[in-house]
Design a protein around this motif. Structure first.
Motif, mmCIF file in Angstrom:
data_model
loop_
_atom_site.group_PDB
_atom_site.id
_atom_site.type_symbol
_atom_site.label_atom_id
_atom_site.label_comp_id
_atom_site.label_asym_id
_atom_site.label_seq_id
_atom_site.Cartn_x
_atom_site.Cartn_y
_atom_site.Cartn_z
ATOM 1 N N GLN A 148 0.832 -1.208 0.000
ATOM 2 C CA GLN A 148 0.000 0.000 0.000
ATOM 3 C C GLN A 148 0.865 1.257 0.000
ATOM 4 O OE1 GLN A 148 -2.526 -0.717 3.445
ATOM 5 N NE2 GLN A 148 -4.261 -1.289 2.144
ATOM 6 N N TRP A 149 1.949 1.249 0.782
ATOM 7 C CA TRP A 149 2.848 2.400 0.778
ATOM 8 C C TRP A 149 3.455 2.586 -0.611
ATOM 9 C CZ3 TRP A 149 7.730 3.739 -0.492
ATOM 10 C CH2 TRP A 149 8.193 4.975 -0.045
ATOM 11 N N ALA A 151 2.194 1.669 -3.453
ATOM 12 C CA ALA A 151 1.146 2.063 -4.394
ATOM 13 C C ALA A 151 0.861 3.558 -4.337
ATOM 14 C CB ALA A 151 -0.130 1.278 -4.113
ATOM 15 N N VAL A 152 1.104 4.171 -3.207
ATOM 16 C CA VAL A 152 0.849 5.600 -3.047
ATOM 17 C C VAL A 152 2.074 6.434 -3.405
ATOM 18 C CG1 VAL A 152 0.354 7.414 -1.345
ATOM 19 C CG2 VAL A 152 -0.952 5.272 -1.322
ATOM 20 N N ASN A 153 3.274 5.910 -3.134
ATOM 21 C CA ASN A 153 4.467 6.752 -3.120
ATOM 22 C C ASN A 153 5.452 6.565 -4.262
ATOM 23 O OD1 ASN A 153 4.436 8.273 -0.358
ATOM 24 N ND2 ASN A 153 3.782 6.173 0.110
ATOM 25 N N PRO A 155 6.211 5.045 -8.512
ATOM 26 C CA PRO A 155 5.638 4.498 -9.748
ATOM 27 C C PRO A 155 5.801 2.975 -9.794
ATOM 28 C CG PRO A 155 7.052 6.397 -10.195
ATOM 29 C CD PRO A 155 7.310 6.003 -8.783
ATOM 30 N N ASP A 252 -7.522 -1.270 -5.742
ATOM 31 C CA ASP A 252 -7.293 -0.066 -6.542
ATOM 32 C C ASP A 252 -5.911 -0.096 -7.193
ATOM 33 O OD1 ASP A 252 -9.776 1.020 -5.719
ATOM 34 O OD2 ASP A 252 -8.849 1.663 -3.831
ATOM 35 N N PRO A 254 -2.219 1.379 -8.584
ATOM 36 C CA PRO A 254 -1.279 2.326 -7.988
ATOM 37 C C PRO A 254 -1.600 3.754 -8.399
ATOM 38 C CG PRO A 254 -0.126 0.505 -9.069
ATOM 39 C CD PRO A 254 -1.558 0.410 -9.465
ATOM 40 N N ARG A 255 -1.221 4.697 -7.530
ATOM 41 C CA ARG A 255 -1.427 6.110 -7.859
ATOM 42 C C ARG A 255 -0.632 6.499 -9.096
ATOM 43 N NH1 ARG A 255 -0.544 10.363 -3.121
ATOM 44 N NH2 ARG A 255 -2.514 9.377 -2.495
ATOM 45 N N HIS A 256 0.568 5.933 -9.220
ATOM 46 C CA HIS A 256 1.439 6.219 -10.362
ATOM 47 C C HIS A 256 1.642 4.906 -11.140
ATOM 48 C CE1 HIS A 256 2.238 9.975 -8.282
ATOM 49 N NE2 HIS A 256 2.611 9.283 -7.222
ATOM 50 N N GLN A 257 0.634 4.543 -11.923
ATOM 51 C CA GLN A 257 0.688 3.305 -12.692
ATOM 52 C C GLN A 257 1.525 3.495 -13.951
ATOM 53 O OE1 GLN A 257 -1.089 -0.141 -12.541
ATOM 54 N NE2 GLN A 257 0.779 -0.153 -13.777
#
Length: 278
Positions: A148-149, A151-153, A155, A252, A254-257
């Motif tokens: 999770q970390w 996926a947020v932080n 790419p 969900d 990743p934020r930076h896929q």
């Protein structure tokens, strides 16, 4: 139980195929006392590939086989999978970027010293190890927290994970680009044999021809119709009694896929469907 592994077919056969040659191979096993035993070898040239092409007989409770296609780090043993930390064996199939941010995080959580090479994989393992420690040894929750970390932080292209102790295995597919399969052999007719293979990994075991087992692989290794594609974001746990727990823990993206076109030429060349672990 005893199993025999061949990590590569004959070099001449592989060299003739339209894929980049592997950069390293490794085998990990837990012995009867629960101690990890990892044997691995970088492959600088085909003349150095004896380790990868010869048969390896290993006895233990859990086996991890990996073939590396390098995206980060030199072709040396420190960067060759599988890795060992806190008595656990780890292999990874995927690409992470943003390694400076990940290094900063490892210093914060106190596991930067566990990283001996240059790979994104070993850094990811160190983050998972820190999260498991913070959770009092709870591997399931620690693994989820670490990813999770990430996926947020940072790419992410893919972070498929295989993590093993002497008695348990955890497998995570995240997010979608790389496939990961499960073969449930807990119930099957006797004398069905245990001989699984792709072009890169083969495994044979007389013990497992008549005993239950669970297998994870990057692609189906035989024609058995029970190979089951793990869902993106799904975490699977197999315990000492071969009980299987499955849940989509990262629904969900990743934020930076990252897309394939975002990867370097070396990383793109490493992304193909050949099995990298079992």
């Amino acid at each position: 139980m005893t199993a025999t592994f061949w990590l590569l077919d004959a070099p001449d056969n592989l060299a003739a195929q339209s894929r980049r040659n592997p950069d390293g191979t490794g085998l990990g096993v837990f012995d009867g006392q629960g101690r990890p035993d990892v044997r691995k070898q970088p492959i600088a040239a085909w003349r150095d590939a004896d380790f990868a092409t010869e048969a390896h007989d290993m006895t233990g409770t859990t086996f991890v086989a990996h073939v590396r296609y390098a995206t980060t780090g030199a072709h040396d043993v420190l960067n060759t999978h599988p890795f060992v930390q806190d008595g656990r064996i780890f292999a990874h199939n995927g690409v992470l970027e943003g390694l400076d941010a990940l290094d900063d995080r490892l210093r914060e959580v106190g596991t930067a010293d566990l990283v001996l090479g240059q790979t994104d994989s070993e850094r990811m393992f160190a983050l998972i190890t820190a999260s498991i420690r913070a959770r009092g040894g709870d591997v399931w929750t620690g693994l989820i927290d670490a990813v999770q970390w990430l996926a947020v932080n940072v790419p992410i292209y893919a972070v498929n994970v295989l993590l093993s102790t002497a008695t348990d295995v955890w497998a995570l597919r995240y997010p979608e680009p790389h496939e990961l399969y499960l073969l449930d052999r807990r119930e099957f007719p006797l004398k069905t044999g245990f001989h699984l293979r792709t072009n890169l990994i083969r495994a044979r075991s007389e013990h497992l021809s008549a005993a239950p087992s669970v297998v994870f692989a990057s692609e189906p290794m035989d024609v058995d119709p029970r190979w089951d594609l793990i869902a993106p974001g799904e975490l699977v746990h197999v315990d000492a009694a071969l009980q299987v727990t499955r849940d989509v823990v990262l629904p969900d993206p990743p934020r930076h896929q990252l897309r394939r076109d975002d990867l370097s030429s070396a990383a793109q060349a490493a992304q193909h469907t050949s099995a990298r672990w079992t």
